[in-house]
Design a protein around this motif. Structure first.
Motif, PDB file in Angstrom:
ATOM      1  N   ALA A 294      21.821 -20.191  -4.237  1.00  0.00           N
ATOM      2  CA  ALA A 294      23.205 -20.231  -4.726  1.00  0.00           C
ATOM      3  C   ALA A 294      23.859 -18.864  -4.587  1.00  0.00           C
ATOM      4  N   ARG A 295      23.159 -17.825  -4.996  1.00  0.00           N
ATOM      5  CA  ARG A 295      23.732 -16.480  -4.881  1.00  0.00           C
ATOM      6  C   ARG A 295      23.925 -16.093  -3.419  1.00  0.00           C
ATOM      7  N   LEU A 296      22.953 -16.491  -2.582  1.00  0.00           N
ATOM      8  CA  LEU A 296      23.036 -16.153  -1.163  1.00  0.00           C
ATOM      9  C   LEU A 296      24.206 -16.868  -0.496  1.00  0.00           C
ATOM     10  N   ASN A 297      24.381 -18.144  -0.796  1.00  0.00           N
ATOM     11  CA  ASN A 297      25.460 -18.905  -0.175  1.00  0.00           C
ATOM     12  C   ASN A 297      26.819 -18.332  -0.562  1.00  0.00           C
ATOM     13  N   ARG A 298      26.974 -17.982  -1.836  1.00  0.00           N
ATOM     14  CA  ARG A 298      28.244 -17.419  -2.275  1.00  0.00           C
ATOM     15  C   ARG A 298      28.536 -16.093  -1.572  1.00  0.00           C
ATOM     16  N   ALA A 299      27.526 -15.230  -1.504  1.00  0.00           N
ATOM     17  CA  ALA A 299      27.723 -13.910  -0.892  1.00  0.00           C
ATOM     18  C   ALA A 299      28.010 -14.031   0.599  1.00  0.00           C
ATOM     19  N   ILE A 300      27.290 -14.908   1.284  1.00  0.00           N
ATOM     20  CA  ILE A 300      27.479 -15.062   2.731  1.00  0.00           C
ATOM     21  C   ILE A 300      28.867 -15.625   3.041  1.00  0.00           C
ATOM     22  N   GLN A 301      29.278 -16.656   2.309  1.00  0.00           N
ATOM     23  CA  GLN A 301      30.591 -17.253   2.594  1.00  0.00           C
ATOM     24  C   GLN A 301      31.725 -16.276   2.307  1.00  0.00           C
ATOM     25  N   GLN A 302      31.589 -15.491   1.247  1.00  0.00           N
ATOM     26  CA  GLN A 302      32.621 -14.502   0.945  1.00  0.00           C
ATOM     27  C   GLN A 302      32.683 -13.444   2.039  1.00  0.00           C
ATOM     28  N   SER A 303      31.534 -12.942   2.454  1.00  0.00           N
ATOM     29  CA  SER A 303      31.489 -11.923   3.501  1.00  0.00           C
ATOM     30  C   SER A 303      32.022 -12.463   4.821  1.00  0.00           C
ATOM     31  N   TRP A 304      31.713 -13.719   5.110  1.00  0.00           N
ATOM     32  CA  TRP A 304      32.155 -14.348   6.356  1.00  0.00           C
ATOM     33  C   TRP A 304      33.676 -14.384   6.435  1.00  0.00           C
ATOM     34  N   MET A 305      34.322 -14.789   5.358  1.00  0.00           N
ATOM     35  CA  MET A 305      35.784 -14.814   5.344  1.00  0.00           C
ATOM     36  C   MET A 305      36.354 -13.408   5.551  1.00  0.00           C
ATOM     37  N   ARG A 306      35.747 -12.421   4.919  1.00  0.00           N
ATOM     38  CA  ARG A 306      36.284 -11.071   4.990  1.00  0.00           C
ATOM     39  C   ARG A 306      36.118 -10.446   6.374  1.00  0.00           C
ATOM     40  N   VAL A 307      34.973 -10.666   6.995  1.00  0.00           N
ATOM     41  CA  VAL A 307      34.792 -10.061   8.318  1.00  0.00           C
ATOM     42  C   VAL A 307      35.706 -10.738   9.340  1.00  0.00           C
ATOM     43  N   LEU A 308      35.907 -12.044   9.214  1.00  0.00           N
ATOM     44  CA  LEU A 308      36.839 -12.723  10.120  1.00  0.00           C
ATOM     45  C   LEU A 308      38.260 -12.196   9.929  1.00  0.00           C
ATOM     46  N   SER A 309      38.654 -11.977   8.688  1.00  0.00           N
ATOM     47  CA  SER A 309      39.994 -11.456   8.427  1.00  0.00           C
ATOM     48  C   SER A 309      40.175 -10.065   9.011  1.00  0.00           C
ATOM     49  N   LEU A 310      39.156  -9.231   8.884  1.00  0.00           N
ATOM     50  CA  LEU A 310      39.240  -7.876   9.422  1.00  0.00           C
ATOM     51  C   LEU A 310      39.475  -7.866  10.922  1.00  0.00           C
ATOM     52  N   HIS A 311      38.961  -8.888  11.593  1.00  0.00           N
ATOM     53  CA  HIS A 311      39.043  -8.916  13.062  1.00  0.00           C
ATOM     54  C   HIS A 311      40.098  -9.900  13.574  1.00  0.00           C
ATOM     55  N   GLY A 312      40.955 -10.379  12.694  1.00  0.00           N
ATOM     56  CA  GLY A 312      41.990 -11.302  13.148  1.00  0.00           C
ATOM     57  C   GLY A 312      41.439 -12.604  13.663  1.00  0.00           C
ATOM     58  N   ALA A 313      40.308 -13.048  13.113  1.00  0.00           N
ATOM     59  CA  ALA A 313      39.659 -14.262  13.597  1.00  0.00           C
ATOM     60  C   ALA A 313      39.525 -15.321  12.513  1.00  0.00           C
ATOM     61  N   ASN A 314      40.236 -15.143  11.404  1.00  0.00           N
ATOM     62  CA  ASN A 314      40.107 -16.089  10.300  1.00  0.00           C
ATOM     63  C   ASN A 314      41.166 -17.180  10.415  1.00  0.00           C
ATOM     64  N   PRO A 315      40.753 -18.442  10.604  1.00  0.00           N
ATOM     65  CA  PRO A 315      41.740 -19.517  10.733  1.00  0.00           C
ATOM     66  C   PRO A 315      42.333 -19.960   9.401  1.00  0.00           C
ATOM     67  N   PHE A 316      41.803 -19.437   8.290  1.00  0.00           N
ATOM     68  CA  PHE A 316      42.269 -19.838   6.968  1.00  0.00           C
ATOM     69  C   PHE A 316      43.293 -18.837   6.430  1.00  0.00           C
ATOM     70  N   ALA A 317      44.310 -19.348   5.767  1.00  0.00           N
ATOM     71  CA  ALA A 317      45.350 -18.487   5.190  1.00  0.00           C
ATOM     72  C   ALA A 317      44.801 -17.742   3.978  1.00  0.00           C
ATOM     73  N   PRO A 318      45.302 -16.528   3.729  1.00  0.00           N
ATOM     74  CA  PRO A 318      44.871 -15.800   2.536  1.00  0.00           C
ATOM     75  C   PRO A 318      45.333 -16.499   1.264  1.00  0.00           C
ATOM     76  N   LEU A 319      44.625 -16.207   0.158  1.00  0.00           N
ATOM     77  CA  LEU A 319      44.923 -16.818  -1.132  1.00  0.00           C
ATOM     78  C   LEU A 319      45.243 -15.748  -2.165  1.00  0.00           C
ATOM     79  N   SER A 320      46.024 -16.119  -3.152  1.00  0.00           N
ATOM     80  CA  SER A 320      46.196 -15.258  -4.311  1.00  0.00           C
ATOM     81  C   SER A 320      45.004 -15.480  -5.244  1.00  0.00           C
ATOM     82  N   PRO A 321      44.732 -14.544  -6.160  1.00  0.00           N
ATOM     83  CA  PRO A 321      43.640 -14.757  -7.118  1.00  0.00           C
ATOM     84  C   PRO A 321      43.793 -16.062  -7.907  1.00  0.00           C
ATOM     85  N   MET A 322      45.019 -16.408  -8.283  1.00  0.00           N
ATOM     86  CA  MET A 322      45.237 -17.652  -9.025  1.00  0.00           C
ATOM     87  C   MET A 322      44.905 -18.874  -8.172  1.00  0.00           C
ATOM     88  N   ASP A 323      45.368 -18.864  -6.913  1.00  0.00           N
ATOM     89  CA  ASP A 323      45.053 -19.975  -6.019  1.00  0.00           C
ATOM     90  C   ASP A 323      43.546 -20.133  -5.863  1.00  0.00           C
TER      91      ASP A 323
END
Length: 317
Positions: free
Chosen positions: A246-275
């Motif tokens: 559970a801890r590994l899956n959460r950490a990997i998915q969070q890191s995956w979104m962030r590295v894709l965003s850094l490289h302009g490769a994230n197909p998902f829109a950013p979210l606000s903390p509330m969203d």
């Protein structure tokens, strides 16, 4: 003495003696002539420090131990790449056992595919204790991979007509990743490696492997999967428990979104903390996270995905 063609980099933080023994024994058994390669074991802030005398019986010829006092997988890899003398490097975790022809295959594959800058192959498990059947869904989180028996090679980061980069799903994972010098030098020069929190001590964050691949591809290199490359990943029982997965899956998915965003490769829109909070709550019910094991682990992965899409100064593009 001429420089070796290839450098093996083994980052190690408080390595398990038995698994490290297996890793070094596998390296010692490589068919590539000892004069063709070197091995750098990067002791990354281990306590106690890795003792050279304890490795004498299993160490491959030419083993050098480097001390990297700053904890973190990225710091260990930077030290290894900086010290490497080879034209190619292979990243080997301290619980990986390479097939005897692994290094020879790497040299041959880079020769046969001059546009490929990063490559990998199959990573298959050796479990110290048989895991529960339900864990099979999550074996990919444990750096296990078998994508079949046909080679796969990328054709650029941006598919025709696409509005953003697309990460190739078969790009190499860190375990056994082979990389050309020009490709790792592109990563060393990139600011993105300073903006990611890769593995450090007991933390399970990741993203460094993906960052290396994306930097290499942005520099014009292709990524490849070659099934003739085979390694065994030694997995202790603690890595197949529900809590760890559970801890590994959460950490990997969070890191995956962030590295894709850094490289302009994230197909998902950013979210606000509330969203992100509202989506995590909804996912609790849709995944039936109160159920045991697999549903809870899936929900933790969804939480990591949403957290990774929240904009922050560290990952803003």
């Amino acid at each position: 003495m001429p420089n070796p063609r290839l450098t093996v980099v083994v980052p190690a933080h408080n390595p398990h003696p038995g698994r490290l023994h297996r890793t070094l024994t596998g390296l010692r058994a490589q068919s590539l002539a000892a004069s063709e390669w070197e091995c750098l074991l990067v002791d990354n802030a281990s306590s106690p420090a890795v003792a050279a005398e304890a490795l004498v019986e299993t160490a491959p010829a030419g083993l050098r131990i480097l001390r990297e006092p700053v904890a973190g997988l990225t710091h260990a890899r930077v030290r290894g790449f900086t010290e490497a003398r080879g034209d190619f490097a292979v990243l080997v975790d301290d619980d990986n056992v390479l097939a005897p022809d692994y290094l020879a295959q790497v040299v041959a594959l880079f020769s046969e595919h001059p546009r490929v800058g990063v490559l990998g192959g199959k990573s298959q498990p050796e479990f110290e204790s048989p895991p529960a059947d339900w864990t099979a869904e999550f074996h990919g989180l444990l750096a296990l991979r078998d994508l079949g028996d046909q080679p796969l090679i990328s054709s650029g980061l941006r598919p025709a007509g696409a509005s953003h980069h697309a990460y190739p799903g078969f790009a190499p994972i860190g375990a056994g990743m082979a990389i050309r010098r020009a490709a790792w030098e592109a990563w060393l020069k990139s600011p993105t490696r300073h903006q990611l929190s890769d593995r450090r001590g007991t933390e399970l964050t990741s993203g460094g492997d993906n960052d290396i691949v994306l930097c290499a591809m942005k520099a014009g290199w292709e990524a490849g999967y070659f099934p003739t490359l085979r390694l065994t990943h030694l997995i202790p029982p603690g890595r197949t428990t529900p809590d760890y997965l559970a801890r590994l899956n959460r950490a990997i998915q969070q890191s995956w979104m962030r590295v894709l965003s850094l490289h302009g490769a994230n197909p998902f829109a950013p979210l606000s903390p509330m969203d992100a909070s509202l989506r995590k709550l909804k996912a609790w019910f849709s995944h039936r996270a109160w159920s045991r094991n697999a549903p809870y682990i899936r929900w933790q992965g969804a939480c990591g995905h949403f957290d990774g899409r929240v904009k922050s100064p560290a990952v803003s593009s």
